[in-house]
Write an enzyme that holds these catalytic residues in place. Sequence first.
Site, short mmCIF file in Angstrom:
data_model
loop_
_atom_site.label_atom_id
_atom_site.label_comp_id
_atom_site.label_asym_id
_atom_site.label_seq_id
_atom_site.Cartn_x
_atom_site.Cartn_y
_atom_site.Cartn_z
N CYS A 1 44.45 32.16 26.48
CA CYS A 1 44.27 32.25 27.93
C CYS A 1 44.49 30.90 28.61
CB CYS A 1 42.89 32.81 28.26
SG CYS A 1 41.52 31.98 27.43
N HIS B 1 37.44 30.08 32.98
CA HIS B 1 37.65 28.67 32.66
C HIS B 1 38.11 28.00 33.95
CE1 HIS B 1 37.54 29.81 28.46
NE2 HIS B 1 38.65 30.51 28.54
#
Length: 339
Positions: A140, A218
Site C-alpha cells: 500500500c 498511513h
Amino acid sequence: MIRVGVVGYGTIGKRIASAILKQPDMILVGVVKRAPDYSVKIGISRGLHFFIPDETFANSWNEAGVKFHGTITQLLEECDVVVDATPKGTGMKNKGLYENNGLKAVFQGGEPPEVGDLSFVAQVNYDKALGVRFLRVVSCNTTGLARLLHAINQEHPIDKAIACIVRRSVDPNQDAKGIIDCVVPTIGVSHHTKDLKTVLSDVNIITFAVKIPVTHFHVHMLSIKLRNEVSSREIIDILEEARRIALIPSKDGLRSTAKLLDLSRELERSRFDFYENLIWLDSVCADGKWIHLMQAIHQEAIVVPENIDAIRAISGLADALKSMDLTDSALSITRARFF
C-alpha cells in the site's frame, strides 16, 4: 470473460473479490478461506462460492453448518487467473501449486519481489506486465509513493525524494495483535526504499518510517527535489490530472485521518474505502527546486484497483488505458476532487 479465483479472504482478499464482481469482463469463480467465520456467511448470502485449502478443513466447516464447494485444487481447475491474497509468506509457498496447474497469478506486496516476474503499479509499468505469468502488486505505501512520484517525474524529473511514513500499526479488525501505546520507529532506512526501486528504478528516494497506535490510514510527508524550479500551482495542476490521486482541502474541515474516514462515510463508499492517494491540497508548497506535501493512504483499499489491472495485464486482454478506465469506472474512483 476472465475466470478468476481469489485465495485468501482477509482485509485485501474480500475487497478484491468484491471488485472482481463489479468488472464487466471478469467472473469470480470462487474464494479460498480457512475458517467459516462471519465474513464467509455474509459472502454466501451474497452468492459467493467458498473453497477450503484441503480436506483437513472440512470438519470445521461441516460442524459450523457452512457449505463449501470443494478444495483449492477444484477451484484452480476452473480458473484462468488466481489472485493470492494470503498472509505474508504464504503466497510464495502457494506459487508451485499455481505453476503446476498452468495458471497465471497475482501476488501481494508482502511477498518478496522474486515471487513475481515483475513488481506492478498500473500507472507506472502496465505495458511491461502484458502477458507476464506472475505479477506482484507492491504494498500500500509503495503503491501510494509510486503513483505520486511517477506523476511528478513524468513532467518534472526528480533529483531526489525524502519520505517519512507514519504507519498505522494494525488494520481495524486485527484485535488479536493487542492494544498498544507507543511509537515504534524503523531504525535506519525503511524497506519501502528498496520496494519502490522494484517499480521506479530511476527515482532516487530514501524512506523512513514509524508505527503509531492507530488503525486507519498511513500518512506520508514528502520533500522532493526536482532538477528545475517549479511553482506550487504547476505541481497542483499535475496532481489534478493524475489518475487515482485526489486533492483534499483542509479548509473544509478535513484536517485529520478521522475526518477522512468520516468523508468516506459521507460519500457512502463501500466499506468506507479510498482507492485514491489523498493529498492535502494546502500542504503542497514549492521552494525553488523543492516540493513539500503530505498524503494519506488507506491501507485496506489502495492496492485493490492495481490487482484488478494486474489481472487484465497478465491476461493480455486490454491495454493500460482501457484497463484503468474500466477499473476506475467500476469502482467509482475519483480524479482530482470529491466535491
